[in-house]
Design a protein around this motif. Sequence first.
Motif, short mmCIF file in Angstrom:
data_model
loop_
_atom_site.label_atom_id
_atom_site.label_comp_id
_atom_site.label_asym_id
_atom_site.label_seq_id
_atom_site.Cartn_x
_atom_site.Cartn_y
_atom_site.Cartn_z
N VAL A 164 3.16 -28.53 87.71
CA VAL A 164 4.01 -29.48 86.77
C VAL A 164 3.88 -30.71 86.78
O VAL A 164 3.62 -31.72 85.51
CB VAL A 164 5.73 -29.37 86.83
CG1 VAL A 164 6.52 -30.15 86.09
CG2 VAL A 164 6.19 -27.75 86.68
N THR A 165 3.52 -31.47 87.82
CA THR A 165 3.20 -32.82 88.03
C THR A 165 1.93 -33.10 87.37
O THR A 165 1.71 -34.33 86.73
CB THR A 165 3.21 -33.52 89.56
OG1 THR A 165 4.52 -33.21 90.15
CG2 THR A 165 2.80 -34.68 89.69
N TYR A 166 1.01 -32.28 87.71
CA TYR A 166 -0.49 -32.49 87.06
C TYR A 166 -0.35 -32.47 85.49
O TYR A 166 -1.01 -33.06 84.74
CB TYR A 166 -1.11 -31.23 87.65
CG TYR A 166 -2.66 -31.31 86.65
CD1 TYR A 166 -3.63 -32.11 87.00
CD2 TYR A 166 -2.75 -30.40 85.70
CE1 TYR A 166 -4.76 -32.10 86.28
CE2 TYR A 166 -4.05 -30.07 85.20
CZ TYR A 166 -4.91 -31.09 85.39
OH TYR A 166 -6.03 -30.85 84.62
N ALA A 167 0.57 -31.37 85.10
CA ALA A 167 0.46 -31.18 83.57
C ALA A 167 1.16 -31.99 82.92
O ALA A 167 0.87 -32.77 81.85
CB ALA A 167 1.34 -29.95 83.15
N MET A 168 2.05 -32.97 83.32
CA MET A 168 2.89 -33.91 82.81
C MET A 168 2.45 -35.37 83.21
O MET A 168 2.28 -36.42 82.23
CB MET A 168 4.40 -33.91 83.48
CG MET A 168 4.95 -32.93 82.98
SD MET A 168 7.00 -33.12 83.59
CE MET A 168 7.54 -34.34 82.62
N ASN A 179 -1.75 -34.53 80.50
CA ASN A 179 -1.04 -34.81 79.37
C ASN A 179 -1.60 -36.19 78.94
O ASN A 179 -1.41 -36.62 77.52
CB ASN A 179 0.33 -35.16 79.57
CG ASN A 179 1.06 -35.02 78.24
OD1 ASN A 179 0.93 -34.45 77.24
ND2 ASN A 179 2.23 -35.98 78.19
N TYR A 192 4.01 -32.11 78.59
CA TYR A 192 3.02 -31.44 79.52
C TYR A 192 1.92 -30.55 78.62
O TYR A 192 2.31 -30.03 77.58
CB TYR A 192 3.78 -30.46 80.49
CG TYR A 192 4.77 -29.56 79.79
CD1 TYR A 192 4.25 -28.55 79.16
CD2 TYR A 192 5.86 -29.67 79.65
CE1 TYR A 192 5.22 -27.47 78.68
CE2 TYR A 192 7.02 -28.84 79.19
CZ TYR A 192 6.53 -27.81 78.64
OH TYR A 192 7.43 -27.10 77.90
N ARG A 193 0.76 -30.55 79.35
CA ARG A 193 -0.43 -29.81 79.06
C ARG A 193 -0.90 -29.13 80.19
O ARG A 193 -0.93 -29.64 81.30
CB ARG A 193 -1.27 -30.59 78.16
CG ARG A 193 -0.83 -30.86 76.73
CD ARG A 193 -1.86 -31.68 75.98
NE ARG A 193 -1.62 -32.10 74.69
CZ ARG A 193 -2.17 -31.31 73.94
NH1 ARG A 193 -2.98 -30.34 73.74
NH2 ARG A 193 -1.72 -31.71 72.51
N PHE A 194 -1.59 -28.02 79.92
CA PHE A 194 -2.17 -27.18 81.37
C PHE A 194 -3.17 -26.48 80.58
O PHE A 194 -3.22 -25.65 79.85
CB PHE A 194 -0.94 -26.30 81.86
CG PHE A 194 -1.45 -25.92 83.05
CD1 PHE A 194 -1.42 -26.96 84.30
CD2 PHE A 194 -1.88 -24.76 83.65
CE1 PHE A 194 -2.03 -26.48 85.58
CE2 PHE A 194 -1.87 -24.35 84.71
CZ PHE A 194 -2.14 -25.46 85.86
#
Length: 305
Positions: free
Chosen positions: A22-26, A30, A283-285
Amino acid sequence: MKTSTLVGSLLGVTGLIGASCVTYAMAIENRAYLLRHATVPVLPPGHQPIRILHLSDLHLLASQTKKMAWVRALAHLRPDFLVNTGDNIAAPSALQSLVHTFGPLMQAPAVFVLGSNDMYYPRPLNPLKYFVSRDHNYTAATLPTAVLIRTLEDLGWTNAERQRLVFRIKDSTIEVRGCGDAHMDIDDYDEVMGEPSQADLLIGVTHAPYRRVLDQMVTDGAGLIFAGHTHGGQVCLPGNHALTTNCDLPREQAKGLSTHHLGQSSAYLHVSAGLGTSPYAPYRFFCPPEATLLTLTARPSEAHD
């Protein structure tokens, strides 16, 4: 090790991995803006290449200074034409930021259509619902759409919705036909379709790539279609596998260049994964924010078919 201790350890590790994702995605992906390139052989044989910059789904907030700077820097590409497929702002306070962002780009003809988040405020959304429904992610609260349109037009953009627009670019005549947002059921391509185009290339422009709109554009003789809306799936599996398109477009066409077929006819389709997200889902993943520079080239001559 006791079973309860093992289970507790596994849950702890799982929670840590989830929090890291979640931290990475946000915080990282992102904001990992990416310029993609694509080549599309749609011009008459012998014609000069045309470079089109496709922007979509900025969902801009006044606080997003890194995004603004990245888009402004695209001016060095000096494209021949610009296409904007909507969802420009996420709040009225971003209007002047949009002027600042697009200003350096306005060195070439440019067209736009609107998305739902150019008309209505985004709203909080259960993230799981995004993957199981084609949710209309807007509220009854309206954004200043008329002001947005005037702002874009004052910058040099031309509104393509319900319009037939003709541009002379290098040695090619390009016709653009656009329509409203199919995600809001205000697609109205039938208002511009039917009259055969005399241009070297007919381009269809829409926000949400619903198949009923793509079918109309192919029937109308479009050789190339631009759309946004999907965010490329936004949350994807490794290998570019989108979990959803938030419309009826197949997931394998969630972003990038593909072909839309209708019977014996077809058109190239470019769907932008966009440069932003709803402020309620930042967020993006495995799907970084992007713009695309498409180079239109000549079709092979009949002698080489």
